[in-house]
Design a protein around this motif. Structure first.
Motif, PDB file in Angstrom:
ATOM      1  N   TYR A 103      34.434  42.392  43.757  1.00  0.00           N
ATOM      2  CA  TYR A 103      35.109  41.545  42.780  1.00  0.00           C
ATOM      3  C   TYR A 103      36.195  42.301  42.023  1.00  0.00           C
ATOM      4  N   GLU A 104      37.082  41.518  41.420  1.00  0.00           N
ATOM      5  CA  GLU A 104      38.054  42.019  40.447  1.00  0.00           C
ATOM      6  C   GLU A 104      37.949  41.171  39.186  1.00  0.00           C
ATOM      7  N   VAL A 105      37.979  41.813  38.026  1.00  0.00           N
ATOM      8  CA  VAL A 105      38.016  41.105  36.744  1.00  0.00           C
ATOM      9  C   VAL A 105      39.285  41.506  36.001  1.00  0.00           C
ATOM     10  N   ARG A 106      39.991  40.506  35.506  1.00  0.00           N
ATOM     11  CA  ARG A 106      41.192  40.721  34.686  1.00  0.00           C
ATOM     12  C   ARG A 106      40.961  40.145  33.299  1.00  0.00           C
ATOM     13  N   GLY A 107      41.659  40.725  32.323  1.00  0.00           N
ATOM     14  CA  GLY A 107      41.543  40.192  30.971  1.00  0.00           C
ATOM     15  C   GLY A 107      42.044  41.176  29.940  1.00  0.00           C
ATOM     16  N   PRO A 108      41.855  40.854  28.664  1.00  0.00           N
ATOM     17  CA  PRO A 108      42.371  41.686  27.574  1.00  0.00           C
ATOM     18  C   PRO A 108      41.491  42.889  27.276  1.00  0.00           C
TER      19      PRO A 108
END
Length: 388
Positions: free
Chosen positions: A380-385
């Motif tokens: 998986y990849e997670v993106r965010g602040p």
């Protein structure tokens, strides 16, 4: 022994911000305790079955036994330890395969916008490649988690076969972390009475020759001064390396390992602890201990792989537990950052941030299938602040 806090300045990743030693010192006057996480509560699961805080999104990068999208490469089974490396305007995520006899490691290369450029094999024909670690010169150390296991140095961009580094010791290797200040490589050992080692190369940047040392101190030490002693026989035959030095400290199932400007953190799954070795002052301490959470309400169990972020936060993955990655903040709070639902028979592996700290990669080794061979693995990849 009297507890002493040893955590110091933290600098992680490209463009990372530094926390003062005093902040770390105040944070871990006691081991980390549950509290509100820096990103708030987890929301309902997304379409990939992952619970994340507000503002974060996930996507699936690869599935074991299936071609990586847009490439001809079939993603390996049982994805395990991983790391990210800069590559041109993009980056590469490497991932081990914890499969007997044909383990090795694979890589996915990304363009600057996050699209997949290519995927390929970087190591083949090795045995149960579990975790490892990145080097300052841009290679990936892939470690075999078997008795008399070996370390292999690999090249994330491909085009060059991995090379055996047996002078780094033959034992049940787990993870590695490079300390460029003392010019050593720390190594964990996944045994119930395993040790914590360091490899001292003859020449920094060349891991072909050098000596292996083991961390020593009074039996049962949880905090205080420690020393290093040379291992007489790094090949571990007939006496395993962990039993060659009488003063060696023993740890219950060494797992992840992460070096951060003077401090090497390592985890032990058998007792659900995160340790911190102060390399500057040669002392050891506990950053997290599930047994010290009141009321048996430890949010982090099955302590396994570990990585760090530019904020100074540590991210610790669970093997079991309730399939979470927990964050341990510089102010001594431990809290869930994400949770995977419907995969109770799996484990989270290979957490690693991109060089700019905006994306986090990790795998569920067995996915929804729970197959022991890891045929159901998902990356998986997670993106965010993320905090910087």
């Amino acid at each position: 022994m009297e507890r002493r806090t040893i955590l110091r300045t933290a600098v992680v990743g490209a463009g990372a911000a530094a926390f003062s030693g005093a902040l770390w010192q105040n944070a871990f006057a006691a081991t980390a305790q549950p509290g509100p996480g820096p990103y708030g509560n987890l929301l309902a699961a997304d379409g990939n079955g992952i619970q994340l805080p507000a503002g974060f999104t996930s996507r699936i990068i690869a599935r074991s036994g299936q071609r990586v999208a847009g490439t001809s490469y079939t993603w390996h089974w049982a994805p395990d330890g991983g790391a990210c490396f800069p590559a041109g305007n993009g980056w590469i995520y490497v991932s081990n395969s914890e499969i007997p006899l044909v383990g090795g490691a694979g890589a996915v290369r990304f363009n600057a916008d996050g699209t997949i450029a290519s995927a390929y094999r970087i190591l083949s024909g090795t045995n149960v490649n579990c975790a490892g670690g990145a080097t300052p010169w841009g290679t990936w150390l892939s470690c075999e988690e078997v008795p008399l296991g070996r370390v292999f140095e690999t090249w994330p961009e491909g085009g060059r076969a991995g090379e055996e580094r047996t002078r780094m010791g033959r034992f049940k290797h787990e993870a590695a972390a490079c300390d460029p200040d003392r010019r050593v490589v720390y190594l964990t050992e996944d045994e119930g009475d395993g040790c914590f080692y360091r490899f001292v190369p003859d020449t920094w940047g060349d891991l072909r020759t050098g000596r292996v040392q083991v961390l020593c101190g009074p039996a049962g030490t949880l905090s205080g001064p420690v020393t290093w002693q040379d291992i007489p026989d790094r090949d571990g035959i007939p006496t395993p390396t962990r039993r060659q030095v009488g003063a060696a400290l023993h740890f219950d199932g060494g797992e992840g390992c992460w070096y951060d400007n003077g401090v090497c953190y390592f985890t032990t799954k058998g007792d659900n602890r995160v340790w911190a070795y102060d390399a500057v002052n040669q002392q050891i301490d506990l950053a997290y201990d599930a047994a010290r959470i009141p009321g048996g309400a430890a949010p982090l169990t099955g302590v396994d792989n570990i990585t760090g972020a530019g904020s100074g936060d540590l991210y610790v993955a669970e093997d079991g537990g309730n399939m979470e990655i927990n964050v341990i903040t510089p102010d001594g709070v431990v809290a869930p950052f994400l949770r995977i639902l419907g995969q109770a028979e799996s484990e989270i592996t290979g957490p690693a941030f991109t060089p700019d700290g905006t994306r986090l990669y990790f795998s569920s080794q067995r996915g929804t299938s729970g197959a022991s061979a890891g045929s159901g693995g998902i990356t998986y990849e997670v993106r965010g602040p993320f905090r910087s």
